[in-house]
Design a protein around this motif. Structure first.
Motif, PDB file in Angstrom:
ATOM      1  N   ARG A 132       0.839  -1.212   0.000  1.00 46.41           N
ATOM      2  CA  ARG A 132       0.000   0.000   0.000  1.00 46.41           C
ATOM      3  C   ARG A 132       0.867   1.252   0.000  1.00 46.41           C
ATOM      4  NH1 ARG A 132      -5.130   1.217   3.993  1.00 46.41           N
ATOM      5  NH2 ARG A 132      -5.135   3.488   3.829  1.00 46.41           N
ATOM      6  N   LYS A 133       0.373   2.256  -0.739  1.00 50.36           N
ATOM      7  CA  LYS A 133       1.097   3.518  -0.802  1.00 50.36           C
ATOM      8  C   LYS A 133       0.148   4.605  -1.297  1.00 50.36           C
ATOM      9  CE  LYS A 133       5.348   5.508  -2.767  1.00 50.36           C
ATOM     10  NZ  LYS A 133       6.529   5.232  -3.630  1.00 50.36           N
ATOM     11  N   GLY A 134       0.385   5.846  -0.867  1.00 51.72           N
ATOM     12  CA  GLY A 134      -0.359   6.984  -1.376  1.00 51.72           C
ATOM     13  C   GLY A 134      -1.419   7.491  -0.431  1.00 51.72           C
ATOM     14  N   SER A 135      -2.175   8.440  -0.919  1.00 57.54           N
ATOM     15  CA  SER A 135      -3.284   9.015  -0.166  1.00 57.54           C
ATOM     16  C   SER A 135      -4.380   9.405  -1.139  1.00 57.54           C
ATOM     17  CB  SER A 135      -2.817  10.247   0.628  1.00 57.54           C
ATOM     18  OG  SER A 135      -2.324  11.244  -0.249  1.00 57.54           O
ATOM     19  N   GLY A 136      -5.588   9.506  -0.603  1.00 63.57           N
ATOM     20  CA  GLY A 136      -6.729   9.819  -1.454  1.00 63.57           C
ATOM     21  C   GLY A 136      -7.618   8.613  -1.647  1.00 63.57           C
ATOM     22  N   PRO A 137      -8.554   8.669  -2.592  1.00 65.15           N
ATOM     23  CA  PRO A 137      -9.464   7.542  -2.841  1.00 65.15           C
ATOM     24  C   PRO A 137      -8.701   6.258  -3.165  1.00 65.15           C
ATOM     25  CG  PRO A 137     -10.187   9.511  -4.023  1.00 65.15           C
ATOM     26  CD  PRO A 137      -8.832   9.815  -3.479  1.00 65.15           C
ATOM     27  N   ALA A 138      -9.328   5.131  -2.859  1.00 64.73           N
ATOM     28  CA  ALA A 138      -8.659   3.835  -3.009  1.00 64.73           C
ATOM     29  C   ALA A 138      -8.751   3.296  -4.434  1.00 64.73           C
ATOM     30  CB  ALA A 138      -9.258   2.824  -2.040  1.00 64.73           C
ATOM     31  N   GLU A 153       2.308   5.684 -10.923  1.00 66.69           N
ATOM     32  CA  GLU A 153       1.650   6.766 -11.672  1.00 66.69           C
ATOM     33  C   GLU A 153       0.260   7.056 -11.112  1.00 66.69           C
ATOM     34  OE1 GLU A 153       2.453   7.030 -16.088  1.00 66.69           O
ATOM     35  OE2 GLU A 153       2.978   4.934 -15.755  1.00 66.69           O
ATOM     36  N   VAL A 154      -0.437   6.012 -10.701  1.00 69.89           N
ATOM     37  CA  VAL A 154      -1.756   6.201 -10.080  1.00 69.89           C
ATOM     38  C   VAL A 154      -1.611   6.963  -8.770  1.00 69.89           C
ATOM     39  CG1 VAL A 154      -3.817   5.039  -9.204  1.00 69.89           C
ATOM     40  CG2 VAL A 154      -2.605   4.092 -11.185  1.00 69.89           C
ATOM     41  N   ILE A 155      -0.624   6.599  -7.979  1.00 67.75           N
ATOM     42  CA  ILE A 155      -0.365   7.272  -6.707  1.00 67.75           C
ATOM     43  C   ILE A 155      -0.074   8.753  -6.933  1.00 67.75           C
ATOM     44  CG2 ILE A 155       1.291   7.426  -4.794  1.00 67.75           C
ATOM     45  CD1 ILE A 155       1.599   4.313  -5.200  1.00 67.75           C
ATOM     46  N   ALA A 156       0.741   9.049  -7.947  1.00 68.09           N
ATOM     47  CA  ALA A 156       1.137  10.430  -8.225  1.00 68.09           C
ATOM     48  C   ALA A 156      -0.051  11.309  -8.587  1.00 68.09           C
ATOM     49  CB  ALA A 156       2.175  10.452  -9.344  1.00 68.09           C
ATOM     50  N   ARG A 157      -1.156  10.708  -9.004  1.00 65.88           N
ATOM     51  CA  ARG A 157      -2.357  11.474  -9.350  1.00 65.88           C
ATOM     52  C   ARG A 157      -3.308  11.630  -8.165  1.00 65.88           C
ATOM     53  NH1 ARG A 157      -2.704  11.937 -15.133  1.00 65.88           N
ATOM     54  NH2 ARG A 157      -4.770  12.835 -14.900  1.00 65.88           N
ATOM     55  N   GLY A 158      -2.865  11.222  -6.982  1.00 64.98           N
ATOM     56  CA  GLY A 158      -3.652  11.493  -5.783  1.00 64.98           C
ATOM     57  C   GLY A 158      -4.550  10.359  -5.336  1.00 64.98           C
ATOM     58  N   PHE A 159      -4.066   9.119  -5.423  1.00 66.77           N
ATOM     59  CA  PHE A 159      -4.857   7.966  -4.998  1.00 66.77           C
ATOM     60  C   PHE A 159      -4.059   7.099  -4.022  1.00 66.77           C
ATOM     61  CE2 PHE A 159      -6.457   9.101  -9.206  1.00 66.77           C
ATOM     62  CZ  PHE A 159      -7.824   9.190  -8.959  1.00 66.77           C
ATOM     63  N   THR A 160      -4.788   6.393  -3.180  1.00 67.93           N
ATOM     64  CA  THR A 160      -4.205   5.339  -2.355  1.00 67.93           C
ATOM     65  C   THR A 160      -4.266   4.054  -3.151  1.00 67.93           C
ATOM     66  OG1 THR A 160      -4.970   6.369  -0.291  1.00 67.93           O
ATOM     67  CG2 THR A 160      -4.418   4.024  -0.214  1.00 67.93           C
ATOM     68  N   VAL A 161      -3.125   3.472  -3.435  1.00 68.01           N
ATOM     69  CA  VAL A 161      -3.082   2.230  -4.208  1.00 68.01           C
ATOM     70  C   VAL A 161      -2.772   1.062  -3.280  1.00 68.01           C
ATOM     71  CG1 VAL A 161      -1.837   0.919  -5.969  1.00 68.01           C
ATOM     72  CG2 VAL A 161      -2.454   3.299  -6.393  1.00 68.01           C
ATOM     73  N   LEU A 209     -11.425  -1.070   2.359  1.00 76.71           N
ATOM     74  CA  LEU A 209     -10.811   0.189   1.963  1.00 76.71           C
ATOM     75  C   LEU A 209     -11.840   1.314   1.920  1.00 76.71           C
ATOM     76  CD1 LEU A 209      -8.380  -1.050  -0.815  1.00 76.71           C
ATOM     77  CD2 LEU A 209      -7.753  -0.052   1.395  1.00 76.71           C
ATOM     78  N   GLN A 210     -13.028   1.004   1.433  1.00 72.44           N
ATOM     79  CA  GLN A 210     -14.076   2.009   1.391  1.00 72.44           C
ATOM     80  C   GLN A 210     -14.478   2.444   2.798  1.00 72.44           C
ATOM     81  OE1 GLN A 210     -15.355   3.780  -0.879  1.00 72.44           O
ATOM     82  NE2 GLN A 210     -17.193   4.622   0.062  1.00 72.44           N
ATOM     83  N   ALA A 211     -14.589   1.481   3.710  1.00 72.48           N
ATOM     84  CA  ALA A 211     -14.957   1.806   5.089  1.00 72.48           C
ATOM     85  C   ALA A 211     -13.897   2.681   5.741  1.00 72.48           C
ATOM     86  CB  ALA A 211     -15.144   0.514   5.889  1.00 72.48           C
ATOM     87  N   GLU A 212     -12.635   2.457   5.394  1.00 71.19           N
ATOM     88  CA  GLU A 212     -11.543   3.234   5.990  1.00 71.19           C
ATOM     89  C   GLU A 212     -11.395   4.614   5.363  1.00 71.19           C
ATOM     90  OE1 GLU A 212      -6.656   3.306   6.069  1.00 71.19           O
ATOM     91  OE2 GLU A 212      -7.696   1.485   5.407  1.00 71.19           O
ATOM     92  N   LEU A 213     -11.423   4.677   4.041  1.00 64.06           N
ATOM     93  CA  LEU A 213     -11.076   5.908   3.336  1.00 64.06           C
ATOM     94  C   LEU A 213     -12.277   6.746   2.924  1.00 64.06           C
ATOM     95  CD1 LEU A 213      -8.213   4.515   1.063  1.00 64.06           C
ATOM     96  CD2 LEU A 213      -7.993   5.781   3.197  1.00 64.06           C
ATOM     97  N   GLY A 214     -13.451   6.135   2.847  1.00 59.54           N
ATOM     98  CA  GLY A 214     -14.637   6.881   2.447  1.00 59.54           C
ATOM     99  C   GLY A 214     -14.595   7.293   0.990  1.00 59.54           C
ATOM    100  N   GLY A 215     -15.320   8.352   0.659  1.00 52.39           N
ATOM    101  CA  GLY A 215     -15.394   8.799  -0.719  1.00 52.39           C
ATOM    102  C   GLY A 215     -16.494   8.093  -1.478  1.00 52.39           C
ATOM    103  N   PRO A 216     -16.641   8.410  -2.749  1.00 55.85           N
ATOM    104  CA  PRO A 216     -17.741   7.845  -3.525  1.00 55.85           C
ATOM    105  C   PRO A 216     -17.621   6.357  -3.809  1.00 55.85           C
ATOM    106  CG  PRO A 216     -16.287   9.123  -4.932  1.00 55.85           C
ATOM    107  CD  PRO A 216     -15.846   9.374  -3.520  1.00 55.85           C
TER     108      PRO A 216
END
Length: 243
Positions: A23-29, A49-57, A110-117
């Motif tokens: 796991r790495k990053g921050s933002g939606p999963a 590259e996904v992480i660099a765009r603002g996502f938790t991978v 992941l959804q329960a932890e990070l939330g978002g749509p």
């Protein structure tokens, strides 16, 4: 320094089955499901590259050796591992692989932890259809099918099969009809994909977004990387997960 040294190693357990995760990053999963032979340097590069765009991978390690190169030897090793596993259905028609239950559980956590749509998911080759199966009973709202190649394209029926049970296919179609698009990527003459894109167009209609590249390449996001493919995936995740 290893390519995964900056990632957090963990694991996820569901139904008595445990697989390592990175796991790495921050933002939606976004769940990045590797292809044969495993979490290769090219898979890690795409995930970065996904992480660099603002996502938790989160990358589950389902088979193979993390960081090993995509050599013939590693591929043979991984295929042998998959063939004896009860989690994967390589040749069965109209059946959802058991690993889908584990992946859905990971998405829910992941959804329960990070939330978002919702959660994004990308599967590749053998795991390409798993992202579609994750629409069932899970908060996945951005599924990406990169050169889906399971079940093995042996015979006309398997070349067209989506690797879903009839019940799961109905559930997927309901979710897609309710507004969830599905992104598909492939090389137009890739024999591993068979005629699955035709099946996806027939079953999902206009909400299946097909991106075709000329030629007989295979790994659109990794070993045979197309910049347009990566850009389309990143834009899809941003549109769906950063609402």
């Amino acid at each position: 320094m290893g390519l995964l040294d900056s990632w957090t190693a963990g694991s996820h357990t569901a139904g008595g089955v445990t697989h390592p995760t990175f796991r790495k990053g921050s933002g939606p999963a976004v769940i990045v499901i590797h292809e044969i032979p495993g979490i290769t340097p090219a898979v890690i590069a795409f995930a970065e590259e996904v992480i660099a765009r603002g996502f938790t991978v989160v990358m589950p390690s389902l088979f193979g050796r993390p960081e090993a190169a995509a050599t013939v030897r590693e591929s043979v090793r991984s295929i042998a591992q998959v063939c004896v596993s009860r989690e994967f259905s390589l040749f069965a028609l109209g059946r959802t692989s058991a690993i889908a239950t584990w992946l859905r559980s990971l998405a829910r956590d992941l959804q329960a932890e990070l939330g978002g749509p919702g959660v994004g998911a990308v599967g590749m080759c053998l795991t390409g259809g798993f992202a579609l199966a994750m629409l069932v009973d899970a908060p996945v709202i951005a599924p990406v099918l990169a050169q889906p190649a399971s079940p093995a394209p042996v015979g006309k029926a398997r070349k067209a099969d989506l690797g879903l049970s009839a019940t799961d296919l109905d559930a997927v179609k309901d979710k897609v009809a309710a507004g969830c698009p599905v992104l598909g990527l492939r090389y137009a003459s890739d024999p591993a994909v068979g005629t699955r894109f035709d099946t996806l167009r027939r079953e999902l209609g206009d909400r299946f977004i097909a991106v075709d590249f000329p030629g007989r390449g295979h790994a659109t996001l990794t070993e045979h990387r197309q910049q347009e493919a990566v850009d389309r995936v990143l834009a899809f995740f941003e549109q769906r997960l950063k609402q």
